[in-house]
Design a protein around this motif. Structure first.
Motif, PDB file in Angstrom:
ATOM      1  N   TRP A 129       0.803  -1.225   0.000  1.00 11.73           N
ATOM      2  CA  TRP A 129       0.000   0.000   0.000  1.00 11.73           C
ATOM      3  C   TRP A 129       0.833   1.270   0.000  1.00 11.73           C
ATOM      4  O   TRP A 129       0.398   2.314  -0.456  1.00 11.73           O
ATOM      5  N   LYS A 130       2.000   1.225   0.547  1.00  8.09           N
ATOM      6  CA  LYS A 130       2.911   2.364   0.561  1.00  8.09           C
ATOM      7  C   LYS A 130       2.217   3.660   1.003  1.00  8.09           C
ATOM      8  O   LYS A 130       1.838   3.826   2.151  1.00  8.09           O
ATOM      9  N   VAL A 131       2.030   4.613   0.092  1.00  8.58           N
ATOM     10  CA  VAL A 131       1.491   5.925   0.466  1.00  8.58           C
ATOM     11  C   VAL A 131       0.044   5.866   0.911  1.00  8.58           C
ATOM     12  O   VAL A 131      -0.478   6.837   1.448  1.00  8.58           O
ATOM     13  N   HIS A 132      -0.642   4.731   0.704  1.00  9.45           N
ATOM     14  CA  HIS A 132      -2.037   4.637   1.103  1.00  9.45           C
ATOM     15  C   HIS A 132      -2.202   4.125   2.532  1.00  9.45           C
ATOM     16  O   HIS A 132      -3.322   3.932   3.011  1.00  9.45           O
ATOM     17  N   THR A 133      -1.097   3.858   3.217  1.00 11.28           N
ATOM     18  CA  THR A 133      -1.157   3.434   4.611  1.00 11.28           C
ATOM     19  C   THR A 133      -0.994   4.632   5.533  1.00 11.28           C
ATOM     20  O   THR A 133      -0.543   5.702   5.123  1.00 11.28           O
ATOM     21  N   SER A 134      -1.357   4.460   6.795  1.00  9.79           N
ATOM     22  CA  SER A 134      -1.255   5.529   7.791  1.00  9.79           C
ATOM     23  C   SER A 134      -0.439   5.045   8.974  1.00  9.79           C
ATOM     24  O   SER A 134      -0.789   4.041   9.612  1.00  9.79           O
ATOM     25  N   SER A 167     -13.082   3.101  -4.062  1.00  9.95           N
ATOM     26  CA  SER A 167     -14.005   4.166  -3.672  1.00  9.95           C
ATOM     27  C   SER A 167     -14.290   4.208  -2.180  1.00  9.95           C
ATOM     28  O   SER A 167     -14.533   5.262  -1.624  1.00  9.95           O
ATOM     29  N   SER A 168     -14.274   3.065  -1.491  1.00 10.20           N
ATOM     30  CA  SER A 168     -14.591   3.036  -0.061  1.00 10.20           C
ATOM     31  C   SER A 168     -13.983   1.787   0.562  1.00 10.20           C
ATOM     32  O   SER A 168     -13.526   0.875  -0.135  1.00 10.20           O
ATOM     33  N   ARG A 222      -5.764  11.856  -2.946  1.00 11.44           N
ATOM     34  CA  ARG A 222      -5.683  12.102  -1.500  1.00 11.44           C
ATOM     35  C   ARG A 222      -6.757  13.075  -1.019  1.00 11.44           C
ATOM     36  O   ARG A 222      -7.225  12.993   0.114  1.00 11.44           O
ATOM     37  N   SER A 223      -7.188  13.988  -1.878  1.00 18.83           N
ATOM     38  CA  SER A 223      -8.157  14.993  -1.461  1.00 18.83           C
ATOM     39  C   SER A 223      -9.537  14.408  -1.213  1.00 18.83           C
ATOM     40  O   SER A 223     -10.390  15.074  -0.637  1.00 18.83           O
ATOM     41  N   GLN A 224      -9.764  13.156  -1.613  1.00 18.65           N
ATOM     42  CA  GLN A 224     -11.075  12.538  -1.458  1.00 18.65           C
ATOM     43  C   GLN A 224     -11.003  11.307  -0.569  1.00 18.65           C
ATOM     44  O   GLN A 224     -11.747  10.355  -0.761  1.00 18.65           O
ATOM     45  N   ARG A 225     -10.141  11.350   0.421  1.00 19.62           N
ATOM     46  CA  ARG A 225      -9.850  10.145   1.182  1.00 19.62           C
ATOM     47  C   ARG A 225     -10.161  10.323   2.661  1.00 19.62           C
ATOM     48  O   ARG A 225      -9.994  11.402   3.217  1.00 19.62           O
ATOM     49  N   MET A 226     -10.607   9.228   3.298  1.00 19.56           N
ATOM     50  CA  MET A 226     -10.766   9.173   4.745  1.00 19.56           C
ATOM     51  C   MET A 226      -9.639   8.293   5.278  1.00 19.56           C
ATOM     52  O   MET A 226      -9.516   7.123   4.888  1.00 19.56           O
ATOM     53  N   GLU A 284      -9.316   4.893  20.952  1.00 20.88           N
ATOM     54  CA  GLU A 284     -10.101   4.809  19.735  1.00 20.88           C
ATOM     55  C   GLU A 284      -9.260   5.253  18.540  1.00 20.88           C
ATOM     56  O   GLU A 284      -8.493   6.214  18.631  1.00 20.88           O
ATOM     57  N   ILE A 285      -9.414   4.569  17.428  1.00 14.99           N
ATOM     58  CA  ILE A 285      -8.718   4.931  16.202  1.00 14.99           C
ATOM     59  C   ILE A 285      -9.549   5.973  15.464  1.00 14.99           C
ATOM     60  O   ILE A 285     -10.736   5.769  15.219  1.00 14.99           O
ATOM     61  N   ILE A 286      -8.911   7.098  15.140  1.00 15.44           N
ATOM     62  CA  ILE A 286      -9.619   8.226  14.537  1.00 15.44           C
ATOM     63  C   ILE A 286      -9.502   8.147  13.020  1.00 15.44           C
ATOM     64  O   ILE A 286      -8.400   8.051  12.479  1.00 15.44           O
ATOM     65  N   PHE A 287     -10.638   8.192  12.353  1.00 16.08           N
ATOM     66  CA  PHE A 287     -10.674   8.293  10.892  1.00 16.08           C
ATOM     67  C   PHE A 287     -11.235   9.661  10.541  1.00 16.08           C
ATOM     68  O   PHE A 287     -12.327  10.028  10.973  1.00 16.08           O
ATOM     69  N   SER A 288     -10.467  10.405   9.757  1.00 11.43           N
ATOM     70  CA  SER A 288     -10.878  11.772   9.435  1.00 11.43           C
ATOM     71  C   SER A 288     -10.661  12.039   7.957  1.00 11.43           C
ATOM     72  O   SER A 288      -9.797  11.441   7.315  1.00 11.43           O
ATOM     73  N   PRO A 289     -11.430  12.966   7.382  1.00 15.60           N
ATOM     74  CA  PRO A 289     -11.248  13.310   5.976  1.00 15.60           C
ATOM     75  C   PRO A 289      -9.964  14.099   5.772  1.00 15.60           C
ATOM     76  O   PRO A 289      -9.486  14.788   6.673  1.00 15.60           O
ATOM     77  N   THR A 290      -9.397  13.995   4.582  1.00 15.34           N
ATOM     78  CA  THR A 290      -8.179  14.735   4.262  1.00 15.34           C
ATOM     79  C   THR A 290      -8.480  16.099   3.658  1.00 15.34           C
ATOM     80  O   THR A 290      -7.555  16.862   3.391  1.00 15.34           O
ATOM     81  N   SER A 291      -9.757  16.400   3.450  1.00 14.08           N
ATOM     82  CA  SER A 291     -10.134  17.724   2.958  1.00 14.08           C
ATOM     83  C   SER A 291     -11.498  18.088   3.529  1.00 14.08           C
ATOM     84  O   SER A 291     -12.277  17.220   3.938  1.00 14.08           O
TER      85      SER A 291
END
Length: 277
Positions: free
Chosen positions: A136-141, A162-163, A197-201, A211-218
């Motif tokens: 996943w490289k850049v798609h991991t957190s 997409s999700s 990246r601008s359309q990613r959670m 708790e693990i936080i999931f947040s939008p990038t924009s």
């Protein structure tokens, strides 16, 4: 707070809160600010990958930055990369000292992470990463999970694009032996994920409750509700929290002169501080 005369590139270069200070890059300048006091300290850097850390022994803030570019090594990866450790502040602002360290060649794929406010000035080796994470490289957190380095890897959005409603949590259990554990979780709802990246959670860390936080990038569309999601790994439950006062009113956009897409970054577990660099 507003940082004068700085325009940050959209999509990143923001780092976690370190002892009440937050750092970011505008490509050639490294900016360290304290939101509680309004202090802003800037200094030139030679790479966008500069990150902030804290030395608890000497009670000093330090930044680690590249001196040589990764592109300098693409044709000769056997060369060593040169970094600078920059010691900051001391109450009067400005730099205290710069020292150089070297490391084998590597290519950063994620934003750096400082755990427990500590940065190591000796880069002797690298931690071996599971191949499932490398795909996943850049798609991991990268996140801190219960005091350990962890990686959040969405597991089913590579196919749909997409999700995602499932993710793997890889946890570094032993840094010396390079041992990782993996936990897989099913989310009760799908979260948006796009390769842009601008359309990613994404996950940008955990809160003090674990708790693990999931947040939008924009930010969402103009004057739209702004939501953050919290996933509890113990109860397997998710709660959605609306953040009022951020982007959800026309007054917010007009007051800050915002137009078009605006990127968002979170600093989980930020603590107020009255300290000065």
């Amino acid at each position: 707070m507003t940082i004068p005369s700085v325009t940050l590139p959209c999509g990143g270069y923001k780092y976690s809160s370190v002892h009440g200070f937050i750092a970011c890059n505008d490509v050639t300048t490294f900016i360290v600010c304290n939101p509680s006091t309004g202090q802003v300290t800037t200094f030139p850097c030679k790479a966008t990958g500069t990150c902030l850390g804290y030395d608890p022994v000497g009670d000093q803030f330090k930044a680690l930055t590249h001196v040589t570019s990764i592109f300098d090594h693409m044709h000769n990866p056997s060369c060593f990369m040169v970094h600078e450790v920059i010691t900051l502040g001391g109450g009067g602002g400005g730099l205290v000292s710069r020292s150089r360290v070297t490391s084998p060649y590597y290519r950063p794929m994620t934003v750096g992470l400082c755990i427990n406010g500590f940065i190591n000035e000796r880069i002797l080796s690298f931690i071996t990463t599971p191949k499932e994470v490398l795909v996943w490289k850049v798609h991991t957190s990268l996140i801190e999970y219960k005091g350990k380095l962890a990686v959040v890897v969405p597991t089913n959005c590579l196919r749909t694009g997409s999700s995602f409603d499932r993710f793997d949590l890889w946890i570094l259990e032993d840094v010396t032996k390079h041992e990782w554990s993996r936990q897989s979780f099913q989310l009760p709802l799908s979260l948006p994920f796009a390769f842009r990246r601008s359309q990613r959670m994404i996950s940008q860390g955990t809160n003090k409750a674990g708790e693990i936080i999931f947040s939008p990038t924009s930010l969402p569309g103009r004057a739209q509700p702004f939501y953050v999601f919290y996933f509890n790994p113990d109860t397997k439950s998710t709660r959605r929290v609306r953040i009022h006062g951020v982007a959800d009113t026309e007054e917010f956009w007009s007051r800050h002169g915002l137009t078009g897409m605006c990127c968002v970054s979170f600093s989980p577990q930020h603590d107020d501080s009255i300290a000065f660099l």
